[in-house]
Design a protein around this motif. Structure first.
Motif, PDB file in Angstrom:
ATOM      1  N   TYR A 357       0.807  -1.339  -0.048  1.00 51.21           N
ATOM      2  CA  TYR A 357      -0.062   0.042  -0.054  1.00 51.21           C
ATOM      3  C   TYR A 357       0.904   1.383  -0.112  1.00 51.21           C
ATOM      4  O   TYR A 357       1.863   1.203   0.836  1.00 51.21           O
ATOM      5  CB  TYR A 357      -0.981   0.018   1.278  1.00 51.21           C
ATOM      6  CG  TYR A 357      -1.759  -1.350   1.350  1.00 51.21           C
ATOM      7  CD1 TYR A 357      -2.907  -1.207   0.151  1.00 51.21           C
ATOM      8  CD2 TYR A 357      -1.716  -2.123   2.245  1.00 51.21           C
ATOM      9  CE1 TYR A 357      -3.622  -2.502   0.480  1.00 51.21           C
ATOM     10  CE2 TYR A 357      -2.721  -3.366   2.391  1.00 51.21           C
ATOM     11  CZ  TYR A 357      -3.565  -3.346   1.521  1.00 51.21           C
ATOM     12  OH  TYR A 357      -4.472  -4.434   1.763  1.00 51.21           O
ATOM     13  N   PRO A 358       0.563   2.150  -0.771  1.00 52.43           N
ATOM     14  CA  PRO A 358       1.005   3.548  -0.699  1.00 52.43           C
ATOM     15  C   PRO A 358       1.241   4.243   0.818  1.00 52.43           C
ATOM     16  O   PRO A 358       0.188   4.076   1.233  1.00 52.43           O
ATOM     17  CB  PRO A 358       0.529   4.753  -1.638  1.00 52.43           C
ATOM     18  CG  PRO A 358      -0.070   3.440  -2.693  1.00 52.43           C
ATOM     19  CD  PRO A 358      -0.580   2.375  -1.880  1.00 52.43           C
ATOM     20  N   ASN A 359       2.197   4.478   1.153  1.00 53.48           N
ATOM     21  CA  ASN A 359       2.473   5.021   2.518  1.00 53.48           C
ATOM     22  C   ASN A 359       1.541   6.234   2.775  1.00 53.48           C
ATOM     23  O   ASN A 359       1.041   6.484   4.127  1.00 53.48           O
ATOM     24  CB  ASN A 359       3.918   5.510   2.775  1.00 53.48           C
ATOM     25  CG  ASN A 359       4.882   4.332   2.981  1.00 53.48           C
ATOM     26  OD1 ASN A 359       4.499   3.375   3.383  1.00 53.48           O
ATOM     27  ND2 ASN A 359       6.125   4.507   2.312  1.00 53.48           N
ATOM     28  N   ASP A 360       1.309   7.014   1.730  1.00 52.76           N
ATOM     29  CA  ASP A 360       0.321   8.346   2.084  1.00 52.76           C
ATOM     30  C   ASP A 360      -1.102   8.010   2.463  1.00 52.76           C
ATOM     31  O   ASP A 360      -1.989   8.788   2.911  1.00 52.76           O
ATOM     32  CB  ASP A 360       0.624   9.182   1.059  1.00 52.76           C
ATOM     33  CG  ASP A 360       0.152   8.665  -0.272  1.00 52.76           C
ATOM     34  OD1 ASP A 360       0.177   7.569  -0.450  1.00 52.76           O
ATOM     35  OD2 ASP A 360      -0.003   9.562  -1.386  1.00 52.76           O
ATOM     36  N   LEU A 362      -1.986   4.523   3.836  1.00 52.16           N
ATOM     37  CA  LEU A 362      -1.766   3.584   4.591  1.00 52.16           C
ATOM     38  C   LEU A 362      -3.041   3.440   5.755  1.00 52.16           C
ATOM     39  O   LEU A 362      -3.331   2.677   6.020  1.00 52.16           O
ATOM     40  CB  LEU A 362      -0.429   3.010   5.251  1.00 52.16           C
ATOM     41  CG  LEU A 362      -0.207   1.851   5.755  1.00 52.16           C
ATOM     42  CD1 LEU A 362      -0.772   0.709   4.848  1.00 52.16           C
ATOM     43  CD2 LEU A 362       1.280   1.537   5.986  1.00 52.16           C
ATOM     44  N   SER A 363      -2.814   4.713   6.485  1.00 50.43           N
ATOM     45  CA  SER A 363      -3.627   4.809   7.630  1.00 50.43           C
ATOM     46  C   SER A 363      -4.969   4.879   7.302  1.00 50.43           C
ATOM     47  O   SER A 363      -6.036   5.097   8.323  1.00 50.43           O
ATOM     48  CB  SER A 363      -3.289   6.240   8.182  1.00 50.43           C
ATOM     49  OG  SER A 363      -3.388   7.421   7.685  1.00 50.43           O
ATOM     50  N   SER A 372      -3.984   8.770  -3.951  1.00 55.70           N
ATOM     51  CA  SER A 372      -2.666   8.674  -3.745  1.00 55.70           C
ATOM     52  C   SER A 372      -1.821   9.159  -4.777  1.00 55.70           C
ATOM     53  O   SER A 372      -2.210   9.612  -5.673  1.00 55.70           O
ATOM     54  CB  SER A 372      -2.305   7.120  -3.527  1.00 55.70           C
ATOM     55  OG  SER A 372      -0.688   6.963  -3.227  1.00 55.70           O
ATOM     56  N   ASP A 374       0.636   7.991  -5.722  1.00 50.32           N
ATOM     57  CA  ASP A 374       0.964   6.777  -6.516  1.00 50.32           C
ATOM     58  C   ASP A 374       0.026   6.468  -7.554  1.00 50.32           C
ATOM     59  O   ASP A 374      -1.099   6.141  -7.398  1.00 50.32           O
ATOM     60  CB  ASP A 374       1.249   5.463  -5.380  1.00 50.32           C
ATOM     61  CG  ASP A 374       1.643   4.302  -6.577  1.00 50.32           C
ATOM     62  OD1 ASP A 374       1.766   4.546  -7.674  1.00 50.32           O
ATOM     63  OD2 ASP A 374       1.870   3.120  -5.948  1.00 50.32           O
ATOM     64  N   SER A 377      -1.917   3.120  -7.889  1.00 47.93           N
ATOM     65  CA  SER A 377      -2.948   2.877  -6.815  1.00 47.93           C
ATOM     66  C   SER A 377      -4.377   2.983  -7.160  1.00 47.93           C
ATOM     67  O   SER A 377      -4.537   3.786  -8.407  1.00 47.93           O
ATOM     68  CB  SER A 377      -2.575   3.509  -5.451  1.00 47.93           C
ATOM     69  OG  SER A 377      -2.928   4.819  -5.786  1.00 47.93           O
ATOM     70  N   TRP A 400      -2.281  -3.661   6.138  1.00 44.94           N
ATOM     71  CA  TRP A 400      -0.622  -3.114   6.535  1.00 44.94           C
ATOM     72  C   TRP A 400      -0.086  -3.752   5.573  1.00 44.94           C
ATOM     73  O   TRP A 400      -0.294  -4.350   4.534  1.00 44.94           O
ATOM     74  CB  TRP A 400      -0.431  -3.126   7.911  1.00 44.94           C
ATOM     75  CG  TRP A 400      -0.525  -4.699   8.381  1.00 44.94           C
ATOM     76  CD1 TRP A 400       0.297  -5.615   7.722  1.00 44.94           C
ATOM     77  CD2 TRP A 400      -1.248  -5.137   9.314  1.00 44.94           C
ATOM     78  NE1 TRP A 400      -0.087  -6.894   8.702  1.00 44.94           N
ATOM     79  CE2 TRP A 400      -1.082  -6.685   9.719  1.00 44.94           C
ATOM     80  CE3 TRP A 400      -2.115  -4.681  10.235  1.00 44.94           C
ATOM     81  CZ2 TRP A 400      -1.680  -7.388  10.447  1.00 44.94           C
ATOM     82  CZ3 TRP A 400      -3.018  -5.405  11.182  1.00 44.94           C
ATOM     83  CH2 TRP A 400      -2.709  -6.558  11.337  1.00 44.94           C
ATOM     84  N   ASN A 401       1.283  -3.143   5.367  1.00 50.97           N
ATOM     85  CA  ASN A 401       2.448  -3.620   4.477  1.00 50.97           C
ATOM     86  C   ASN A 401       3.019  -4.951   5.221  1.00 50.97           C
ATOM     87  O   ASN A 401       3.140  -4.784   6.225  1.00 50.97           O
ATOM     88  CB  ASN A 401       3.424  -2.727   3.991  1.00 50.97           C
ATOM     89  CG  ASN A 401       2.845  -1.811   2.892  1.00 50.97           C
ATOM     90  OD1 ASN A 401       1.965  -2.085   2.084  1.00 50.97           O
ATOM     91  ND2 ASN A 401       2.898  -0.505   3.066  1.00 50.97           N
TER      92      ASN A 401
END
Length: 422
Positions: A357-360, A362-363, A372, A374, A377, A400-401
């Motif tokens: 998942y792109p970090n931006d 993820l939450s 995102s 990305d 995505s 999560w990753n």
């Protein structure tokens, strides 16, 4: 480019708006008459009633002349502007910003913020701000005898409009943000309900097809017997026998089609009626993906120690399909699915060897229409639908990753007492 939006998503329900205005008008009348006749305060009673009558007339217009059930963006703006003008008139006559009821001046724009377009709401906020500033410098005194004893610093006077404008901006900002989130979630839920309705419709059609197959079996058998008899009797007539052979072949073809549709009388239909264990759920879903995907699926059942059958839920099937489909879409080559179960819990882990998942976002996993940086995505709608459907069926879903793979990881967990009692 037109300033006011014409899209149906920007509108106010007329009946609710009319009722709210009547409440406000009645409150204004009670306040004005109570202050004038009971407290004997001195202010321009006639003009106050004239300003209140503006609201009454505009409400009567909405009831008897405006026939639509929804106020368009433009119509809503006009009537909310009338509300602001009416309130400004009343407050102008009764002390301006020193009148504590000036707080009601921010209500029209706050009310509009979650229902009307951003442009319309921005204009209402601007007009409300200008009205507050204007009432700071231009207004009649407070009704007597209050004005005789009301003396405060100018700092206090100027702090009132400043506080009101700040409150106006904050309330509108939060209303717009929450309104936008609510619209997105509503759209996503509507789409999910539409998808599930189609799934139920397919089940219904399958049952109807099975019933039709059962009903047509007898007459087709009769036709088959008759064609066999005619074939024996007319075997010397070549022109007729060819037609009879064609008829017999078509009957066989119909029987073959109906056999695929019909339910086995000794075994429940494997899609509609049969209860399944969780490993059978996963095998069926993986099998359906293998027909169209070249990716490799790895199903680990070594820790599945309690493979009890459960009621086959379309919501669970579709929820699991969405998460497995998401892994299939974004993985490079492999999808790893692990099923664990014991006397207390059943847990499914879905991992892939993709980029994760792109970090931006993820939450925010599980929310619809995610954005995102990305470009590869998705919008998160599949994850939202899957998470909502599974949580509706008592699952706990975490995304999560993966710590052991390069891609994403989803953990879906049930308490067995919830899962086995669906």
């Amino acid at each position: 480019m037109r300033f006011f939006e014409t899209s149906k998503q920007y509108s106010l329900k007329k009946s609710i708006y009319i009722n709210l205005r009547w409440i406000g008008i009645i409150g204004q009348l009670i306040s004005v008459y109570l202050v004038y006749f009971y407290l004997n305060f001195d202010f321009n009673f006639i003009f106050a009633n004239l300003f209140i009558s503006i609201g009454v007339i505009s409400n009567l217009y909405l009831i008897f002349i405006y026939k639509k059930t929804q106020l368009t963006d433009r119509s809503a703006f006009i009537h909310l502007l009338i509300d602001i003008i009416q309130l400004c008139g009343l407050i102008y006559l009764t002390g301006g910003v020193k009148n504590p009821f000036i707080i009601f001046l921010i209500i029209p724009s706050v009310f509009a913020s979650s229902n009307l377009s951003f442009k319309t709401n921005s204009l209402l906020v601007l007009l409300t701000t200008l009205s507050i500033v204007g009432l700071t410098f231009f207004s009649k005194d407070l009704p007597g005898p209050l004005s005789d004893h009301f003396h405060v610093s100018n700092y206090y006077i100027y702090a009132i409009p400043l506080a009101l404008i700040i409150a106006l901006l904050f309330l509108n900002y939060f209303a717009i943000i929450f309104g936008a989130e609510s619209k997105l979630r509503k759209d996503a839920l509507n789409k999910m309900e539409e998808i599930m309705a189609k799934e139920h419709e397919m089940l219904s059609l399958g049952g109807q097809a099975a019933a039709a197959a059962h009903s047509l079996g007898t007459p087709l058998s009769t036709i088959k017997v008759i064609t066999q008899e005619l074939s024996k009797q007319l075997k010397d007539q070549k022109d007729v026998s060819q037609d009879i052979e064609l008829l017999a072949s078509q009957v066989e073809r119909c029987n073959g089609i109906l056999k695929r549709l019909s339910l086995n009388p000794d075994q429940e239909d494997e899609f509609i009626d049969e209860d399944l264990s969780m490993r059978e759920y996963l095998r069926q879903i993986i099998s359906s993906f293998k027909e169209t995907s070249k990716k490799e699926f790895s199903l680990n059942l070594e820790q599945d120690l309690n493979s009890k059958k459960i009621y086959k839920s379309i919501e669970i099937v579709y929820g699991l399909r969405n998460f497995i489909g998401n892994a299939n879409k974004f993985c490079k080559n492999k999808i790893f699915i692990t099923l664990k179960s014991d006397n207390n819990f059943t847990e499914i882990t879905i991992e892939d060897d993709g980029d994760g998942y792109p970090n931006d976002i993820l939450s925010k996993i599980g929310e619809p229409y995610l954005k995102s940086s990305d470009k590869n995505s998705g919008l998160g709608l599949g994850l939202f639908i899957g998470k909502t459907l599974l949580e509706k069926n008592f699952a706990t879903v975490n995304c999560w990753n993966s710590q052991t793979r390069s891609g994403a990881e989803v953990t879906i967990k049930w308490r067995n007492k919830d899962l086995f009692n669906l």
